[in-house]
Design a protein around this motif. Sequence first.
Motif, PDB file in Angstrom:
ATOM      1  N   VAL A   1     -12.373  -1.722   7.351  1.00  0.00           N
ATOM      2  CA  VAL A   1     -12.524  -1.193   8.618  1.00  0.00           C
ATOM      3  C   VAL A   1     -11.369  -0.292   8.754  1.00  0.00           C
ATOM      4  CG1 VAL A   1     -12.119  -1.382  11.156  1.00  0.00           C
ATOM      5  CG2 VAL A   1     -13.771  -3.067   9.847  1.00  0.00           C
ATOM      6  N   GLU A   2     -10.035  -0.339   8.331  1.00  0.00           N
ATOM      7  CA  GLU A   2      -8.883   0.077   8.229  1.00  0.00           C
ATOM      8  C   GLU A   2      -9.111   1.420   7.647  1.00  0.00           C
ATOM      9  OE1 GLU A   2      -5.989  -2.409   6.737  1.00  0.00           O
ATOM     10  OE2 GLU A   2      -5.607  -3.588   8.695  1.00  0.00           O
ATOM     11  N   HIS A   3      -9.728   1.516   6.428  1.00  0.00           N
ATOM     12  CA  HIS A   3     -10.013   2.409   5.327  1.00  0.00           C
ATOM     13  C   HIS A   3     -10.801   3.632   6.118  1.00  0.00           C
ATOM     14  CE1 HIS A   3     -10.164   4.914   2.009  1.00  0.00           C
ATOM     15  NE2 HIS A   3     -11.501   4.964   2.045  1.00  0.00           N
ATOM     16  N   ALA A   4     -11.900   3.063   6.945  1.00  0.00           N
ATOM     17  CA  ALA A   4     -12.829   3.915   7.476  1.00  0.00           C
ATOM     18  C   ALA A   4     -12.155   4.785   8.625  1.00  0.00           C
ATOM     19  CB  ALA A   4     -14.035   2.897   7.967  1.00  0.00           C
ATOM     20  N   LEU A   5     -11.187   3.967   9.322  1.00  0.00           N
ATOM     21  CA  LEU A   5     -10.532   4.552  10.373  1.00  0.00           C
ATOM     22  C   LEU A   5      -9.547   5.456  10.052  1.00  0.00           C
ATOM     23  CD1 LEU A   5      -9.937   1.328  12.710  1.00  0.00           C
ATOM     24  CD2 LEU A   5     -11.474   3.245  13.150  1.00  0.00           C
TER      25      LEU A   5
ATOM     26  N   PRO B   1       0.848  -1.384   0.023  1.00  0.00           N
ATOM     27  CA  PRO B   1      -0.115   0.173  -0.115  1.00  0.00           C
ATOM     28  C   PRO B   1       0.834   1.372   0.224  1.00  0.00           C
ATOM     29  CG  PRO B   1      -0.728  -1.546   1.648  1.00  0.00           C
ATOM     30  CD  PRO B   1       0.619  -2.041   1.215  1.00  0.00           C
ATOM     31  N   LEU B   2       0.567   2.200  -0.826  1.00  0.00           N
ATOM     32  CA  LEU B   2       1.308   3.518  -0.775  1.00  0.00           C
ATOM     33  C   LEU B   2       0.273   4.436  -0.085  1.00  0.00           C
ATOM     34  CD1 LEU B   2       3.414   5.131  -2.317  1.00  0.00           C
ATOM     35  CD2 LEU B   2       1.928   5.815  -4.007  1.00  0.00           C
ATOM     36  N   LEU B   3       0.989   4.741   1.161  1.00  0.00           N
ATOM     37  CA  LEU B   3       0.397   5.705   2.182  1.00  0.00           C
ATOM     38  C   LEU B   3       0.138   7.287   1.577  1.00  0.00           C
ATOM     39  CD1 LEU B   3       2.055   4.240   5.380  1.00  0.00           C
ATOM     40  CD2 LEU B   3       0.095   3.553   4.234  1.00  0.00           C
ATOM     41  N   ALA B   4      -0.641   7.995   2.122  1.00  0.00           N
ATOM     42  CA  ALA B   4      -0.723   9.249   1.923  1.00  0.00           C
ATOM     43  C   ALA B   4       0.542  10.050   2.431  1.00  0.00           C
ATOM     44  CB  ALA B   4      -1.848   9.911   2.531  1.00  0.00           C
ATOM     45  N   ALA B   5       0.959   9.464   3.362  1.00  0.00           N
ATOM     46  CA  ALA B   5       2.209  10.176   3.952  1.00  0.00           C
ATOM     47  C   ALA B   5       3.590   9.929   2.755  1.00  0.00           C
ATOM     48  CB  ALA B   5       2.734   9.712   5.303  1.00  0.00           C
ATOM     49  N   ASP B   6       3.411   8.953   2.291  1.00  0.00           N
ATOM     50  CA  ASP B   6       4.608   8.723   1.208  1.00  0.00           C
ATOM     51  C   ASP B   6       4.164   9.663  -0.026  1.00  0.00           C
ATOM     52  OD1 ASP B   6       5.324   6.287   2.319  1.00  0.00           O
ATOM     53  OD2 ASP B   6       3.864   5.094   1.541  1.00  0.00           O
ATOM     54  N   VAL B   7       3.199   9.904  -0.453  1.00  0.00           N
ATOM     55  CA  VAL B   7       2.680  10.756  -1.491  1.00  0.00           C
ATOM     56  C   VAL B   7       3.237  12.209  -1.159  1.00  0.00           C
ATOM     57  CG1 VAL B   7       0.925  11.909  -3.001  1.00  0.00           C
ATOM     58  CG2 VAL B   7       0.999   9.502  -2.484  1.00  0.00           C
ATOM     59  N   GLU B   8       2.636  12.531   0.020  1.00  0.00           N
ATOM     60  CA  GLU B   8       3.426  13.966   0.613  1.00  0.00           C
ATOM     61  C   GLU B   8       4.801  14.051   0.781  1.00  0.00           C
ATOM     62  OE1 GLU B   8       1.285  13.897   4.402  1.00  0.00           O
ATOM     63  OE2 GLU B   8      -0.730  14.066   3.462  1.00  0.00           O
ATOM     64  N   SER B   9       5.508  12.918   0.945  1.00  0.00           N
ATOM     65  CA  SER B   9       6.909  13.032   1.248  1.00  0.00           C
ATOM     66  C   SER B   9       7.581  13.129  -0.312  1.00  0.00           C
ATOM     67  CB  SER B   9       7.807  11.796   1.662  1.00  0.00           C
ATOM     68  OG  SER B   9       7.395  10.654   0.877  1.00  0.00           O
ATOM     69  N   PHE B  10       6.878  12.482  -1.425  1.00  0.00           N
ATOM     70  CA  PHE B  10       7.135  12.766  -2.572  1.00  0.00           C
ATOM     71  C   PHE B  10       7.083  14.305  -2.912  1.00  0.00           C
ATOM     72  CE2 PHE B  10       5.986  13.129  -7.104  1.00  0.00           C
ATOM     73  CZ  PHE B  10       7.104  12.543  -7.707  1.00  0.00           C
ATOM     74  N   TRP B  11       5.951  14.903  -2.751  1.00  0.00           N
ATOM     75  CA  TRP B  11       5.708  16.308  -3.082  1.00  0.00           C
ATOM     76  C   TRP B  11       6.673  17.120  -2.347  1.00  0.00           C
ATOM     77  CZ3 TRP B  11      -0.091  15.946  -1.574  1.00  0.00           C
ATOM     78  CH2 TRP B  11      -0.915  15.489  -2.630  1.00  0.00           C
ATOM     79  N   ARG B  12       7.169  16.610  -1.317  1.00  0.00           N
ATOM     80  CA  ARG B  12       8.208  17.595  -0.635  1.00  0.00           C
ATOM     81  C   ARG B  12       9.617  17.476  -1.155  1.00  0.00           C
ATOM     82  NH1 ARG B  12       5.632  15.548   4.024  1.00  0.00           N
ATOM     83  NH2 ARG B  12       7.599  14.293   4.382  1.00  0.00           N
TER      84      ARG B  12
ATOM     85  N   PRO C   1      -5.335  15.606  -5.511  1.00  0.00           N
ATOM     86  CA  PRO C   1      -5.686  15.310  -4.272  1.00  0.00           C
ATOM     87  C   PRO C   1      -5.939  13.858  -3.613  1.00  0.00           C
ATOM     88  CG  PRO C   1      -7.646  15.481  -5.729  1.00  0.00           C
ATOM     89  CD  PRO C   1      -6.239  15.608  -6.439  1.00  0.00           C
ATOM     90  N   LEU C   2      -5.653  13.806  -2.419  1.00  0.00           N
ATOM     91  CA  LEU C   2      -5.716  12.375  -1.785  1.00  0.00           C
ATOM     92  C   LEU C   2      -7.043  12.315  -0.669  1.00  0.00           C
ATOM     93  CD1 LEU C   2      -2.242  11.386  -1.155  1.00  0.00           C
ATOM     94  CD2 LEU C   2      -3.603  10.353  -2.967  1.00  0.00           C
ATOM     95  N   ALA C   3      -7.826  11.627  -0.842  1.00  0.00           N
ATOM     96  CA  ALA C   3      -9.111  11.769  -0.128  1.00  0.00           C
ATOM     97  C   ALA C   3      -9.113  10.574   1.285  1.00  0.00           C
ATOM     98  CB  ALA C   3     -10.355  11.222  -0.891  1.00  0.00           C
ATOM     99  N   GLY C   4      -7.946   9.577   1.165  1.00  0.00           N
ATOM    100  CA  GLY C   4      -7.999   8.626   2.246  1.00  0.00           C
ATOM    101  C   GLY C   4      -6.560   8.474   2.778  1.00  0.00           C
ATOM    102  N   PRO C   5      -6.522   7.390   3.759  1.00  0.00           N
ATOM    103  CA  PRO C   5      -5.137   7.275   4.102  1.00  0.00           C
ATOM    104  C   PRO C   5      -4.121   6.390   3.156  1.00  0.00           C
ATOM    105  CG  PRO C   5      -6.598   5.511   4.942  1.00  0.00           C
ATOM    106  CD  PRO C   5      -7.340   6.519   4.131  1.00  0.00           C
ATOM    107  N   THR C   6      -4.447   5.672   2.097  1.00  0.00           N
ATOM    108  CA  THR C   6      -3.546   5.331   0.971  1.00  0.00           C
ATOM    109  C   THR C   6      -4.202   6.000  -0.415  1.00  0.00           C
ATOM    110  OG1 THR C   6      -5.344   3.417   0.568  1.00  0.00           O
ATOM    111  CG2 THR C   6      -3.674   2.939   2.391  1.00  0.00           C
ATOM    112  N   ALA C   7      -3.224   5.987  -1.382  1.00  0.00           N
ATOM    113  CA  ALA C   7      -3.237   6.380  -2.647  1.00  0.00           C
ATOM    114  C   ALA C   7      -4.161   5.153  -3.517  1.00  0.00           C
ATOM    115  CB  ALA C   7      -2.111   6.584  -3.182  1.00  0.00           C
TER     116      ALA C   7
END
Length: 445
Positions: free
Chosen positions: A441-445, A295-306, A336-342
Amino acid sequence: MVDLNNPYPAVAGVPWRRPEDIESSIPARFERVAASQPDAAAVIAGATSLTYATLNWAANRLAHELLSDHGPLFDQGVGFLFKHGAAQIIAMVGILKAGGYYVPIDLMLPEVMNREILADAQVRLLVTDAEHLDLAAALAPVGARIINLSTLRPALPETNPGLTIGPDHLANLHYTSGSTGKPKGVMQNHRNLLHFMDTIAAAWPLRGADRIAHLISCSFSAAMMPIWGALLNGAAVAPCDPRQVGAAGLLDWLQEERITIYFSVPTLYRRLVERLAQAGAGLPDLRLVILGGEPLLAADVESFWRTFTNGCRLLNIYAGAEMHYVCQHALDHDTPLAGPTAPIGFAVEGKQILLLDADHRPVGLDEVGEIAVRSRYLTSGYLNQPELTATSFLPDPEGGDRRIYLTGDLGRLDADGRFVHMGRRNAMVKVRGQRVELGAVEHAL
């Protein structure tokens, strides 16, 4: 809508990439590339770097050695055992030129697992080098012949063997443990691999000047992307083993070799980004970062942008040994990213994704279902496991030469029609008799 009758677009002005080539073979395509640009870099590996001409020459010698004793090796498995580098690429090309299919052996795997793989594949030929002769002898099945690539006979021809290899002949056998832990061999033919390479050539897209990082063990099917993606499209593949050099060494290597395309799992990418930040360094030659396998996390995408400039693109991909390249999602600095994973995005040409329930019926909107892939470019099955093959692949209800592969992964569609990976099917539990998907469940959390 994916047009399954036009699996990939024609590429004008590229002499080795033509629509009809999919009904050909990997050696035929590679030899056309080598003839078109013999002096171009094919493998970038320090002192053992190879041009297309020298790679073709070295692979031809190995092919003639294999053919001299055994004749054409159509649909026979040939193992190879090398360190991560140029020698294993020579072995892969040479084995295919002799008509066989290659079975990669990973030095990092336990010996008992490698013996099991070689025995299951009924390997009677094992290619290695002087450094690994003793290990090869310990792993090889009884009666198997070991060929030392380091000491091939000087008189072997350097010319192309000229075998006519059909698109249905097997090209490689990759073993995956799956959920049971027992290795299972995934068979792929030349047609599927050629479609795979043309898909990524158009989707990334690939350029002749690209230098593609090859960081993944050849025992994983994902290693085909940098190796054959480069060699069948006129680019250069650059092997480096991050297990040996670490994150600091990987960064230095990427800078020194001026790598333009980086491909790895997100875990390794995170270590690289951390090292970049610590060193205050950059990778100005990098134009494409491709991540998959986890899984590619939203945090990974944000680190790419930086970390990377607007001139570098990020691709999140979904692929597998049974189905090759299936889905991709391009993430630029405005995505835009709408969830915890891309999201894993949209299906590529020649592949269609279905979301099915336990009875193999399509699920409704906003529902989680098993990801199934419909295509004519799927593995023929698992070696020596007909029952597993029968349960993993369904006939296409519309008939024809397509089949449906049940991946065991869960997914859903987001509001923009992109596929989102939701974890594995075997992560399902029952609560008071109701099925609950932990990924949901993980996605909802």
